[in-house]
Scaffold this motif. Structure first.
Motif, PDB file in Angstrom:
ATOM      1  N   PRO A 134       0.799  -1.293   0.121  1.00 46.00           N
ATOM      2  CA  PRO A 134      -0.029  -0.156  -0.012  1.00 46.00           C
ATOM      3  C   PRO A 134       0.785   1.392   0.261  1.00 46.00           C
ATOM      4  O   PRO A 134       1.901   1.357   0.831  1.00 46.00           O
ATOM      5  CB  PRO A 134      -0.898  -0.239   1.198  1.00 46.00           C
ATOM      6  CG  PRO A 134      -0.762  -1.454   1.615  1.00 46.00           C
ATOM      7  CD  PRO A 134       0.611  -2.033   1.133  1.00 46.00           C
ATOM      8  N   LEU A 135       0.403   1.969  -1.012  1.00 42.73           N
ATOM      9  CA  LEU A 135       1.283   3.502  -0.863  1.00 42.73           C
ATOM     10  C   LEU A 135       1.301   4.276   0.533  1.00 42.73           C
ATOM     11  O   LEU A 135       2.247   5.206   0.763  1.00 42.73           O
ATOM     12  CB  LEU A 135       0.857   4.363  -1.874  1.00 42.73           C
ATOM     13  CG  LEU A 135       0.963   3.675  -3.558  1.00 42.73           C
ATOM     14  CD1 LEU A 135       0.323   4.859  -4.386  1.00 42.73           C
ATOM     15  CD2 LEU A 135       2.272   3.247  -3.669  1.00 42.73           C
ATOM     16  N   SER A 136       0.275   3.966   1.359  1.00 46.26           N
ATOM     17  CA  SER A 136       0.142   4.612   2.659  1.00 46.26           C
ATOM     18  C   SER A 136       1.352   4.176   3.540  1.00 46.26           C
ATOM     19  O   SER A 136       1.574   5.034   4.368  1.00 46.26           O
ATOM     20  CB  SER A 136      -0.923   4.283   3.205  1.00 46.26           C
ATOM     21  OG  SER A 136      -1.342   3.108   3.379  1.00 46.26           O
ATOM     22  N   GLN A 137       2.204   3.145   3.087  1.00 42.95           N
ATOM     23  CA  GLN A 137       3.199   2.771   3.875  1.00 42.95           C
ATOM     24  C   GLN A 137       4.556   3.716   3.671  1.00 42.95           C
ATOM     25  O   GLN A 137       5.367   3.598   4.578  1.00 42.95           O
ATOM     26  CB  GLN A 137       3.615   1.448   3.677  1.00 42.95           C
ATOM     27  CG  GLN A 137       2.647   0.298   3.969  1.00 42.95           C
ATOM     28  CD  GLN A 137       3.100  -0.971   3.804  1.00 42.95           C
ATOM     29  OE1 GLN A 137       4.274  -1.525   3.476  1.00 42.95           O
ATOM     30  NE2 GLN A 137       2.378  -1.941   4.022  1.00 42.95           N
ATOM     31  N   PHE A 138       4.456   4.522   2.535  1.00 42.41           N
ATOM     32  CA  PHE A 138       5.525   5.314   2.335  1.00 42.41           C
ATOM     33  C   PHE A 138       5.195   6.744   2.472  1.00 42.41           C
ATOM     34  O   PHE A 138       4.009   7.057   2.194  1.00 42.41           O
ATOM     35  CB  PHE A 138       5.822   5.151   0.899  1.00 42.41           C
ATOM     36  CG  PHE A 138       6.264   3.840   0.336  1.00 42.41           C
ATOM     37  CD1 PHE A 138       7.364   3.184   0.665  1.00 42.41           C
ATOM     38  CD2 PHE A 138       5.066   2.879  -0.101  1.00 42.41           C
ATOM     39  CE1 PHE A 138       7.540   1.674   0.233  1.00 42.41           C
ATOM     40  CE2 PHE A 138       5.414   1.547  -0.619  1.00 42.41           C
ATOM     41  CZ  PHE A 138       6.550   1.129  -0.335  1.00 42.41           C
ATOM     42  N   SER A 139       5.941   7.586   3.010  1.00 37.95           N
ATOM     43  CA  SER A 139       5.801   8.989   3.457  1.00 37.95           C
ATOM     44  C   SER A 139       5.559   9.664   2.099  1.00 37.95           C
ATOM     45  O   SER A 139       5.782   9.333   0.886  1.00 37.95           O
ATOM     46  CB  SER A 139       7.040   9.513   4.199  1.00 37.95           C
ATOM     47  OG  SER A 139       7.918   9.637   3.304  1.00 37.95           O
ATOM     48  N   VAL A 140       4.820  10.811   2.404  1.00 38.00           N
ATOM     49  CA  VAL A 140       4.606  11.671   0.960  1.00 38.00           C
ATOM     50  C   VAL A 140       5.835  12.212   0.540  1.00 38.00           C
ATOM     51  O   VAL A 140       6.243  12.389  -0.660  1.00 38.00           O
ATOM     52  CB  VAL A 140       3.754  13.001   1.500  1.00 38.00           C
ATOM     53  CG1 VAL A 140       3.622  14.186   0.204  1.00 38.00           C
ATOM     54  CG2 VAL A 140       2.361  12.465   1.964  1.00 38.00           C
ATOM     55  N   ALA A 141       6.853  12.558   1.310  1.00 34.05           N
ATOM     56  CA  ALA A 141       8.283  13.124   0.856  1.00 34.05           C
ATOM     57  C   ALA A 141       8.920  11.919  -0.043  1.00 34.05           C
ATOM     58  O   ALA A 141       9.283  12.272  -1.000  1.00 34.05           O
ATOM     59  CB  ALA A 141       9.039  13.302   2.105  1.00 34.05           C
ATOM     60  N   GLU A 142       8.624  10.704   0.492  1.00 31.41           N
ATOM     61  CA  GLU A 142       9.315   9.568  -0.308  1.00 31.41           C
ATOM     62  C   GLU A 142       8.669   9.424  -1.626  1.00 31.41           C
ATOM     63  O   GLU A 142       9.328   9.289  -2.671  1.00 31.41           O
ATOM     64  CB  GLU A 142       9.305   8.108   0.579  1.00 31.41           C
ATOM     65  CG  GLU A 142      10.217   7.292  -0.221  1.00 31.41           C
ATOM     66  CD  GLU A 142       9.940   5.909   0.613  1.00 31.41           C
ATOM     67  OE1 GLU A 142      10.674   4.908   0.249  1.00 31.41           O
ATOM     68  OE2 GLU A 142       9.604   5.932   1.703  1.00 31.41           O
ATOM     69  N   ARG A 143       7.169   9.471  -1.617  1.00 29.66           N
ATOM     70  CA  ARG A 143       6.390   9.341  -2.981  1.00 29.66           C
ATOM     71  C   ARG A 143       6.877  10.591  -4.045  1.00 29.66           C
ATOM     72  O   ARG A 143       6.784  10.247  -5.016  1.00 29.66           O
ATOM     73  CB  ARG A 143       5.024   9.247  -2.772  1.00 29.66           C
ATOM     74  CG  ARG A 143       4.513   7.915  -2.188  1.00 29.66           C
ATOM     75  CD  ARG A 143       3.312   7.822  -2.004  1.00 29.66           C
ATOM     76  NE  ARG A 143       3.084   8.214  -0.335  1.00 29.66           N
ATOM     77  CZ  ARG A 143       1.771   8.361   0.106  1.00 29.66           C
ATOM     78  NH1 ARG A 143       0.662   8.318  -0.857  1.00 29.66           N
ATOM     79  NH2 ARG A 143       1.598   8.837   1.353  1.00 29.66           N
TER      80      ARG A 143
END
Length: 535
Positions: A134-143
């Motif tokens: 899930p993309l929610s596992q990655f921070s906004v900064a990382e995405r």
């Protein structure tokens, strides 16, 4: 939504679908050639374009979709960009479960699994994201870093791209603060801590439940939403639920939500009903961020104070009900361990679980507790439930305890260098006297760990069978100590504490400790396993 279909006669047709009735389909993602050679929407309407070079790509996509048992497909191309350099590559790499790569000659040279390392090198997208995490596992900064130097068509914002991006980031930060305020504890950290404290999770000590007919009925039934795991103290309920959580992580669809909470009466953070709902809610919004909208309806006005004070329970229950009723809520599993250790507002929590566990067939619940009549009376109100009694599965629990015993004895034998005769004697005594109780085994092994190898056999014979007898022995040993009165005062104070205390606070509470304040740790150790000193 419009999709293409490659008919049996070789003709391409466009078919429209309602948003809630879109069938599985393939996407042809490619780079744009010369304008005059690419097929556009108008070509389909007029029946032209078959002689264009781009038509070959579309026809290939239709044929490949048919080979993959898909009737429908779409093509996606963007001008003046290369495939791995354009902005939409992100969604086309991450969203589909399968992404296959073909050369210009239509030869397949891999997919996003076999080419994962190369894709990672080119795009900087982590392996976990490429594998469907899930993309929610990655921070906004990382995405945002994944975006890199990708080319996209500039948005036509009247306020300007920089201003629009600023508004976007403000909105993201507001949502992140909301999620941070919901978080009172991270149940994932609590689970790891509990497992480590108890010596690690043994798969062979819980897997019996996976074959249990009651558990399987709950898992497969479309009607029974609530499973109550009940048993006497120290029968392994918490570690059983830890195992179930791990198994569900592997078994449920990747889109499903799994949220859990571990109550502990001695920990002020996690011994009340409000903390339970905050923990469950935090895990839900972390996995499906769109659900945070239900929290923000109130949080945008009240801030963190929404989750504190006497009105927090009312606010949280209303938010939680909204989440459970959300049409977009994916299949969800909610697990609460040790309801009997919810010291504050347990009755409210039980009423909430009993009522809400019957409201949605998309949500499955598991709760555990001791065999307390008051808990049973509350859960009886649940409309769709099943019970799993550890006492009725005594043979399976005994086998699980046996696995635990072997693990603990192996650890002792390795650490203290037991000879074979000593190891076998310890194994035999624990097996014969544990009475299917995990805690008895843990307490005896804790004592043996501090016993010299040469004294193990003598010490072993002093441990009585059963937990009650062992507790009595511990009290008798403490009463023979020169510090017996002080120890009794310390235990009396600890029995009525609202939260864990520091050594200096304990000195202030127990008058006898004031004259021996330098020896507090030693006094606590004389209290045996009744007290734990964390350093």
């Amino acid at each position: 939504m419009r999709l293409l279909k490659y008919e049996d006669n070789g003709e391409l047709t466009i078919i429209s679908f309602e948003d809630d009735a879109v069938p599985p389909y393939a996407i042809l993602s490619h780079t744009w050639g010369a304008d005059t050679e690419e097929v556009i929407f108008a070509d389909f309407n007029t029946g032209h374009g078959k002689d264009k070079f781009g038509y070959r790509k579309i026809r290939f996509c239709g044929q490949q979709a048919h080979q993959d048992s898909l009737q429908y497909f779409w093509e996606s191309a963007f001008r003046s960009s290369r495939w791995f350099k354009r902005g939409w590559t992100l969604q086309e790499l991450l969203a589909p479960r399968t992404v296959e790569f073909f050369s210009e000659e239509w030869e397949k040279f891999g997919d996003k699994v076999s080419l994962q390392s190369l894709i990672r090198k080119i795009t900087s997208i982590p392996h976990e994201a490429l594998n469907g995490a899930p993309l929610s596992q990655f921070s906004v900064a990382e995405r945002l870093r994944w975006k890199g130097d990708r080319e996209t068509k500039p948005p036509a914002y009247s306020e300007g791209a920089a201003s629009a991006f600023g508004r976007l980031m403000d909105e993201i930060h507001t949502q992140e603060r909301c999620v941070q305020d919901v978080r009172h504890t991270d149940p994932r950290d609590d689970k790891r801590r509990i497992e480590e404290t108890k010596g690690g999770l043994l798969a062979d000590s819980y897997r019996w439940v996976l074959e249990n007919t009651t558990f399987q009925h709950w898992q497969q039934s479309p009607h029974d939403q609530l499973l109550w795991v009940k048993g006497d103290p120290s029968k392994g309920k918490t570690m059983l639920l830890c195992g179930i959580i791990d198994e569900l992580k592997c078994a449920i669809p990747r889109t499903a939500l799994l949220s859990y909470f571990f109550c502990q009466a001695t920990d002020l953070r996690i011994n009340n009903a409000t903390a339970v709902l905050r923990g469950l809610l935090y895990m839900l919004v972390s996995q499906q961020p769109s659900l945070v909208s239900h929290v923000r309806k109130r949080h945008d006005h009240a801030g963190k104070a929404l989750f504190e004070g006497p009105n927090a329970w009312v606010a949280l229950t209303e938010i939680f009900v909204d989440v459970l009723r959300d049409p977009s809520l994916r299949t969800t599993y909610l697990i609460i361990d040790a309801l009997d250790e919810c010291a504050t507002d347990r009755t409210k929590l039980l009423e909430f679980v009993a009522q809400q566990s019957s409201t949605s067939d998309r949500v499955k619940w598991i709760v555990s507790s001791r065999n307390w009549p008051e808990i049973e009376a509350q859960l009886e109100r649940a409309g769709h439930k099943v019970k799993l009694s550890l006492e009725l599965n005594a043979k399976l629990v005994a086998a699980a305890v046996a696995v635990f015993i072997h693990r603990k004895v192996d650890q002792l034998a390795e650490e203290i260098h037991y000879k074979a005769v000593t190891r076998n004697a310890v194994l035999q005594h624990l097996t014969s006297n544990a009475h299917n109780t995990f805690l008895w085994v843990a307490l005896v092994c804790q004592n043996l760990k501090a016993t010299a190898n040469r004294h193990v056999l003598k010490k072993l014979a002093s441990f009585p069978p059963g937990l009650d007898a062992l507790y009595k022995q511990m009290m008798d040993q403490m009463s023979k100590s020169d510090d017996a009165e002080t120890c009794r005062s310390v235990l009396a104070a600890a029995a009525v504490l609202y939260r864990p205390v520091t050594c200096s606070e304990l000195v202030a509470l127990v008058e006898q400790l004031e004259s021996v304040s330098d020896d507090v740790q030693e006094i606590v150790s004389l209290c045996g396993s009744f007290l734990t000193l964390s350093i």
